[in-house]
Design an enzyme around this catalytic site. Structure first.
Site: not given
Ligand SMILES: [Zn+2]
Ligand SMILES: [Zn+2]
Length: 179
Positions: A140-141, A131, A168
């Site tokens: 999102h990944c 979060e 990321c």
């Protein structure tokens, strides 16, 4: 940049220090934890759950009143729901830097298994870092082991590692250096 974590008084006691250290290490920035100062709002009696959007409103109000610009994560023990979702592990409101996670569905006991603090620490860490990752600009990944993968079940959460994937982490480094 600094991550603020508020640990509600009814959240599992004694886990806030390890969780805070691990979240700090995953995201590569300092984090501190304190007791919760945000007004608890959004509890719906009929569902025995908190409306996560209402609680985010309350965090947003608190941040505004105290002029806190850095990300703030609230950890609560009550179960959360959100428009259209019967439950959520957590929720983030990126543009105000406010996030909440619930420990309700993260304990082994919830699933009828024996309790284990290490499991619980790992799961709160992963959810919390996920979060806060949103608050720092990450989406999102697809990598199932990455912190930014969106888990729908506890097994999917447990499968994630306590790291950001290369993509990321490069994105995050880019956001942080452009500030
Ligand atoms: Zn997410
Ligand atoms: Zn990733």
């Amino acid at each position: 940049m600094h991550i603020h974590i508020f640990w509600d008084s009814l959240s599992p006691p004694g886990l806030q220090i390890p969780v805070t250290r691990k979240i700090s290490s995953i995201l590569g920035m300092p984090a501190t934890v304190s007791e919760n100062h945000v007004r608890m709002m959004g509890y719906v009696d009929g569902r025995k759950q908190i409306d996560a959007q209402v609680l985010l409103d309350s965090i947003q109000t608190y941040k505004h009143r105290h002029a806190i610009k850095d990300p703030l994560l609230l950890v609560v023990h009550q179960d959360l729901f959100n428009n259209g979702n019967s439950f959520v592990f957590g929720l983030a409101r990126q543009f105000v830097g406010a996030a909440v996670v619930s420990t309700a569905r993260l304990s082994n006991e919830y699933y009828g298994r024996g309790g284990n603090d290490d499991d619980l620490i790992d799961r709160i860490t992963k959810e919390g870092a996920h979060e806060v990752g949103h608050l720092l600009g990450l989406d999102h990944c697809h990598d199932q082991e990455c912190i930014m993968f969106k888990p729908d079940t506890l097994d999917e959460l447990d499968r994630k590692k306590k790291v950001l994937c290369n993509v990321c982490s490069e994105q995050l480094a880019g956001y942080l250096s452009s500030d």
